[in-house]
Design a protein around this motif. Structure first.
Motif, PDB file in Angstrom:
ATOM      1  N   GLY A  83      -0.503   6.667 -13.040  1.00  0.00           N
ATOM      2  CA  GLY A  83      -1.952   6.527 -13.055  1.00  0.00           C
ATOM      3  C   GLY A  83      -2.470   6.310 -11.649  1.00  0.00           C
ATOM      4  N   PRO A  84      -3.781   6.169 -11.497  1.00  0.00           N
ATOM      5  CA  PRO A  84      -4.370   6.100 -10.150  1.00  0.00           C
ATOM      6  C   PRO A  84      -3.895   4.907  -9.314  1.00  0.00           C
ATOM      7  N   VAL A  85      -3.726   3.744  -9.927  1.00  0.00           N
ATOM      8  CA  VAL A  85      -3.293   2.570  -9.157  1.00  0.00           C
ATOM      9  C   VAL A  85      -1.841   2.732  -8.733  1.00  0.00           C
ATOM     10  N   GLY A  86      -0.972   3.054  -9.679  1.00  0.00           N
ATOM     11  CA  GLY A  86       0.435   3.231  -9.353  1.00  0.00           C
ATOM     12  C   GLY A  86       0.653   4.333  -8.329  1.00  0.00           C
ATOM     13  N   ALA A  87      -0.081   5.435  -8.473  1.00  0.00           N
ATOM     14  CA  ALA A  87       0.067   6.555  -7.539  1.00  0.00           C
ATOM     15  C   ALA A  87      -0.373   6.158  -6.135  1.00  0.00           C
ATOM     16  N   ALA A  88      -1.478   5.412  -6.041  1.00  0.00           N
ATOM     17  CA  ALA A  88      -1.968   4.990  -4.727  1.00  0.00           C
ATOM     18  C   ALA A  88      -0.972   4.046  -4.059  1.00  0.00           C
ATOM     19  N   LEU A  89      -0.410   3.122  -4.827  1.00  0.00           N
ATOM     20  CA  LEU A  89       0.564   2.185  -4.269  1.00  0.00           C
ATOM     21  C   LEU A  89       1.826   2.914  -3.814  1.00  0.00           C
ATOM     22  N   ARG A  90       2.314   3.822  -4.637  1.00  0.00           N
ATOM     23  CA  ARG A  90       3.534   4.557  -4.286  1.00  0.00           C
ATOM     24  C   ARG A  90       3.327   5.381  -3.019  1.00  0.00           C
ATOM     25  N   ARG A  91       2.200   6.089  -2.945  1.00  0.00           N
ATOM     26  CA  ARG A  91       1.924   6.918  -1.778  1.00  0.00           C
ATOM     27  C   ARG A  91       1.832   6.073  -0.504  1.00  0.00           C
ATOM     28  N   ARG A  92       1.143   4.935  -0.593  1.00  0.00           N
ATOM     29  CA  ARG A  92       0.971   4.116   0.605  1.00  0.00           C
ATOM     30  C   ARG A  92       2.299   3.488   1.042  1.00  0.00           C
ATOM     31  N   ILE A  93       3.091   3.016   0.100  1.00  0.00           N
ATOM     32  CA  ILE A  93       4.375   2.420   0.457  1.00  0.00           C
ATOM     33  C   ILE A  93       5.291   3.468   1.084  1.00  0.00           C
ATOM     34  N   LEU A  94       5.341   4.668   0.513  1.00  0.00           N
ATOM     35  CA  LEU A  94       6.136   5.742   1.104  1.00  0.00           C
ATOM     36  C   LEU A  94       5.685   6.043   2.535  1.00  0.00           C
ATOM     37  N   ASP A  95       4.382   6.108   2.742  1.00  0.00           N
ATOM     38  CA  ASP A  95       3.855   6.404   4.082  1.00  0.00           C
ATOM     39  C   ASP A  95       4.214   5.303   5.076  1.00  0.00           C
ATOM     40  N   ILE A  96       4.172   4.056   4.625  1.00  0.00           N
ATOM     41  CA  ILE A  96       4.538   2.941   5.506  1.00  0.00           C
ATOM     42  C   ILE A  96       6.033   2.993   5.805  1.00  0.00           C
ATOM     43  N   GLN A  97       6.839   3.222   4.785  1.00  0.00           N
ATOM     44  CA  GLN A  97       8.289   3.270   4.968  1.00  0.00           C
ATOM     45  C   GLN A  97       8.695   4.332   5.978  1.00  0.00           C
ATOM     46  N   GLU A  98       8.026   5.480   5.943  1.00  0.00           N
ATOM     47  CA  GLU A  98       8.390   6.609   6.805  1.00  0.00           C
ATOM     48  C   GLU A  98       7.611   6.623   8.119  1.00  0.00           C
ATOM     49  N   GLY A  99       6.865   5.555   8.396  1.00  0.00           N
ATOM     50  CA  GLY A  99       6.162   5.454   9.667  1.00  0.00           C
ATOM     51  C   GLY A  99       4.934   6.322   9.783  1.00  0.00           C
ATOM     52  N   LYS A 100       4.434   6.852   8.650  1.00  0.00           N
ATOM     53  CA  LYS A 100       3.238   7.688   8.679  1.00  0.00           C
ATOM     54  C   LYS A 100       1.964   6.853   8.627  1.00  0.00           C
ATOM     55  N   ALA A 101       2.098   5.602   8.227  1.00  0.00           N
ATOM     56  CA  ALA A 101       0.965   4.674   8.166  1.00  0.00           C
ATOM     57  C   ALA A 101       1.445   3.307   8.633  1.00  0.00           C
ATOM     58  N   GLU A 102       0.599   2.602   9.365  1.00  0.00           N
ATOM     59  CA  GLU A 102       0.934   1.263   9.843  1.00  0.00           C
ATOM     60  C   GLU A 102       0.320   0.218   8.908  1.00  0.00           C
ATOM     61  N   TRP A 103       1.078  -0.829   8.648  1.00  0.00           N
ATOM     62  CA  TRP A 103       0.530  -1.915   7.843  1.00  0.00           C
ATOM     63  C   TRP A 103       1.291  -3.203   8.143  1.00  0.00           C
ATOM     64  N   GLU A 104       0.659  -4.063   8.908  1.00  0.00           N
ATOM     65  CA  GLU A 104       1.143  -5.436   9.154  1.00  0.00           C
ATOM     66  C   GLU A 104       2.612  -5.491   9.554  1.00  0.00           C
ATOM     67  N   ASN A 105       3.044  -4.533  10.349  1.00  0.00           N
ATOM     68  CA  ASN A 105       4.419  -4.513  10.875  1.00  0.00           C
ATOM     69  C   ASN A 105       5.479  -4.490   9.772  1.00  0.00           C
ATOM     70  N   TRP A 106       5.162  -3.872   8.638  1.00  0.00           N
ATOM     71  CA  TRP A 106       6.142  -3.778   7.559  1.00  0.00           C
ATOM     72  C   TRP A 106       7.270  -2.801   7.904  1.00  0.00           C
ATOM     73  N   SER A 107       6.979  -1.796   8.702  1.00  0.00           N
ATOM     74  CA  SER A 107       7.985  -0.804   9.073  1.00  0.00           C
ATOM     75  C   SER A 107       8.550  -1.177  10.443  1.00  0.00           C
ATOM     76  N   VAL A 108       9.860  -1.402  10.492  1.00  0.00           N
ATOM     77  CA  VAL A 108      10.523  -1.901  11.699  1.00  0.00           C
ATOM     78  C   VAL A 108      11.457  -0.823  12.250  1.00  0.00           C
ATOM     79  N   VAL A 109      11.287  -0.489  13.522  1.00  0.00           N
ATOM     80  CA  VAL A 109      12.118   0.524  14.174  1.00  0.00           C
ATOM     81  C   VAL A 109      13.457  -0.083  14.560  1.00  0.00           C
ATOM     82  N   CYS A 110      14.544   0.634  14.283  1.00  0.00           N
ATOM     83  CA  CYS A 110      15.895   0.201  14.671  1.00  0.00           C
ATOM     84  C   CYS A 110      16.179   0.678  16.087  1.00  0.00           C
ATOM     85  N   VAL A 111      16.586  -0.244  16.928  1.00  0.00           N
ATOM     86  CA  VAL A 111      16.919   0.095  18.327  1.00  0.00           C
ATOM     87  C   VAL A 111      18.311  -0.383  18.649  1.00  0.00           C
TER      88      VAL A 111
END
Length: 388
Positions: free
Chosen positions: A360-388
């Motif tokens: 549904g719309p809520v679940g789809a929006a959450l899934r899309r945003r989390i995927l984008d954050i995980q893959e570095g396509k969207a920034e959100w409160e430093n949730w995605s951390v680069v490995c160096v």
């Protein structure tokens, strides 16, 4: 030298803490072939290297080592084999837009691992140092991270008690290790609604138990109930304590309710009462819903109110009959967000709202945003951390 709490060692204050600067790396002479992404399942393939660190009660944490993947040797009377002093975490690494390796909220996983260790009296450790070591391992194994969306490199930090002996006491020795496994998406042919079977004759967790911690002993007792549910045509179990909803398989359960005051929707999940694992995806969904409720971050989505409260099967049936329940989904590291289409309960099926796109719309929006954050396509409160 620091104080390291560990069973009979609670008074010891001069043993070595975990120290990433002492890391040694031994590279594999022959690298393994990487499977085609389309062939990947879950947890069936390992990478070339692993991280190991041993704890000895006389000196504390030894020097960390990244070395070629290999079997672990244990005494038959080891605590982990006799009394299940085993804990673990589940994390994922992704490839970012510039080819960099990224982790999703790894500080939360490491903090949860530390709480699990405390629950079964395994040695404490410096969380920042462990995270540093995990980043180094992932950076070394970056070639194993699939680049396709929905694919990832699964990370399994594990700690086991290794003291030999049959005495019913905490383990003073331990092994902390991390292995990696490339993984495909949970749904290989597109999102589809899950069918859950409400089960209360068997329980995953109970008040005062260990359900809020990621202990190995919490998972194997679910194998038989899950097998029986599968034979009845259900995908996963909805764990019930009497009438009270706890978890969906190894996932956290969510219901989306239309509000009586017309002010958007409530996104409801069972409150953390000690029987429910505090999932990182659960935490992230609640934070995103709270943010959208305060200042719209999802285009076209009604205002969302993040709610943690007790949910019962009686509630779900009433909400469905009243037309208030507009969406339901389950969340977790492996699945991210998955739709729930029906719940088997007391000989019948409670049919929940379903959508052509799966979510549904809520679940789809959450899934899309989390995927984008995980893959570095969207920034959100430093949730995605680069490995160096």
């Amino acid at each position: 030298m620091v104080a390291v709490s560990n069973g009979n060692l609670e008074s010891v204050s001069s043993v070595l803490d975990l120290d990433a600067s002492k890391l040694t790396i031994t590279l594999a002479e022959n690298l393994l072939p990487i499977p085609e992404a389309e062939t990947l399942g879950f947890g069936q393939v390992h990478t070339d290297h692993m991280l190991t660190i041993s704890f000895d009660p006389t000196i504390g944490w030894g020097a960390p080592e990244i070395k070629p993947y290999s079997p672990v040797t244990l005494d038959p009377m080891s605590s982990c084999l006799q009394y299940a002093t085993n804990i673990f975490e589940g994390m994922k690494a992704f490839i970012g837009p510039n080819g960099e390796a990224r982790l999703f909220r790894p500080d939360q996983n490491v903090a949860r691992l530390a709480k699990s260790a405390e629950r079964v009296v395994l040695p404490s450790f410096n969380k920042e140092q462990l995270l540093n070591l995990i980043q180094k391992l992932v950076a070394l194994e970056k070639r194993w991270i699939p680049v396709k969306e929905g694919y990832s490199l699964y990370i399994r930090p594990t700690m086991i008690g290794t003291s030999p002996g049959l005495n019913l006491v905490p383990s003073n020795n331990a092994l902390l290790y991390v292995v990696l496994s490339p993984a495909g998406p949970f749904f290989r042919t597109g999102l589809r609604p899950l069918a859950l079977l409400g089960v209360k004759d068997n329980v995953r967790a109970w008040p005062g138990g260990t359900g809020a911690h990621k202990l190995s002993l919490n998972y194997s007792p679910a194998f038989l109930p899950q097998r029986l549910a599968t034979k009845k045509g259900y995908d996963q179990i909805l764990w019930l304590l009497g009438d009270v909803v706890t978890e969906a398989g190894a996932m956290n359960f969510f219901a989306v309710l239309r509000r009586d005051d017309g002010d958007g929707v409530d996104v409801v999940t069972p409150a953390l009462d000690g029987t429910i694992l505090p999932g990182i995806t659960r935490l992230s969904c609640l934070a995103l819903c709270k943010a959208h409720g305060e200042s719209a971050i999802f285009e076209g989505l009604p205002k969302t109110h993040a709610v943690e409260r007790r949910i019962t099967m009686t509630d779900l049936k009433a909400w469905t009959e009243e037309g208030r329940l507009v969406e339901s989904f389950a969340v977790g590291t492996a699945v991210i967000v998955a739709p729930v289409g029906k719940i088997g309960h007391e000989g019948g099926d409670l049919i929940l709202p379903m959508f052509e796109a799966g979510l549904g719309p809520v679940g789809a929006a959450l899934r899309r945003r989390i995927l984008d954050i995980q893959e570095g396509k969207a920034e959100w409160e430093n949730w995605s951390v680069v490995c160096v």
